[in-house]
Design a protein around this motif. Sequence first.
Motif, PDB file in Angstrom:
ATOM      1  N   THR A   1      52.478  60.590  48.737  1.00 12.83           N
ATOM      2  CA  THR A   1      53.857  60.771  49.163  1.00 12.83           C
ATOM      3  C   THR A   1      54.745  59.857  48.335  1.00 12.83           C
ATOM      4  O   THR A   1      54.629  58.640  48.406  1.00 12.83           O
TER       5      THR A   1
ATOM      6  N   LEU B   1      58.238  58.136  47.396  1.00 13.50           N
ATOM      7  CA  LEU B   1      59.422  57.704  48.119  1.00 13.50           C
ATOM      8  C   LEU B   1      60.280  56.798  47.253  1.00 13.50           C
ATOM      9  O   LEU B   1      59.816  56.265  46.244  1.00 13.50           O
TER      10      LEU B   1
ATOM     11  N   ASP C   1      64.484  56.116  51.439  1.00  8.07           N
ATOM     12  CA  ASP C   1      63.701  56.934  52.369  1.00  8.07           C
ATOM     13  C   ASP C   1      63.204  56.117  53.558  1.00  8.07           C
ATOM     14  O   ASP C   1      62.995  56.645  54.645  1.00  8.07           O
TER      15      ASP C   1
ATOM     16  N   GLN D   1      65.445  56.292  56.623  1.00  2.93           N
ATOM     17  CA  GLN D   1      65.630  57.577  57.291  1.00  2.93           C
ATOM     18  C   GLN D   1      65.004  57.571  58.683  1.00  2.93           C
ATOM     19  O   GLN D   1      63.939  56.984  58.885  1.00  2.93           O
TER      20      GLN D   1
ATOM     21  N   PHE E   1      60.932  57.636  59.726  1.00  2.00           N
ATOM     22  CA  PHE E   1      59.976  57.197  58.704  1.00  2.00           C
ATOM     23  C   PHE E   1      58.945  56.233  59.276  1.00  2.00           C
ATOM     24  O   PHE E   1      57.755  56.385  59.058  1.00  2.00           O
TER      25      PHE E   1
ATOM     26  N   ASN F   1      70.023  53.383  49.178  1.00  2.00           N
ATOM     27  CA  ASN F   1      71.273  54.042  49.560  1.00  2.00           C
ATOM     28  C   ASN F   1      72.489  53.411  48.891  1.00  2.00           C
ATOM     29  O   ASN F   1      73.526  53.209  49.509  1.00  2.00           O
TER      30      ASN F   1
END
Length: 106
Positions: free
Chosen positions: A5, A7, A11, A14, A17, A42
Amino acid sequence: MVKITELVPGDLLQPGFWGRLNYAALAHAPEVFVIRNNGFANGVPLPLAFANPCLVDFAPAFRIRGARVRQEQLETALQRAHDVCVAGHGPFWLEVLEQTEAEDGV
């Protein structure tokens, strides 16, 4: 089969998570979480988004193994993470430090 996965630090902010990570840890899921750390989440520097900008430090809180590596170490680290998962030791947290423009001298 080991799931990879990919990321980015944002993330981790979020909803859901951390619950997903906790479930993977409890289930000993064969999953490698590869977090590509470019120093921002972000749009803000990591120290403004997380109390500890060393993201691999979250791994022990979930009783999972982790490593912090540079891009050139990624292949070797992915193989190690894969081996840990195949051995039944469940998810692996892999923080990959990405070179920033400041490090490039730009």
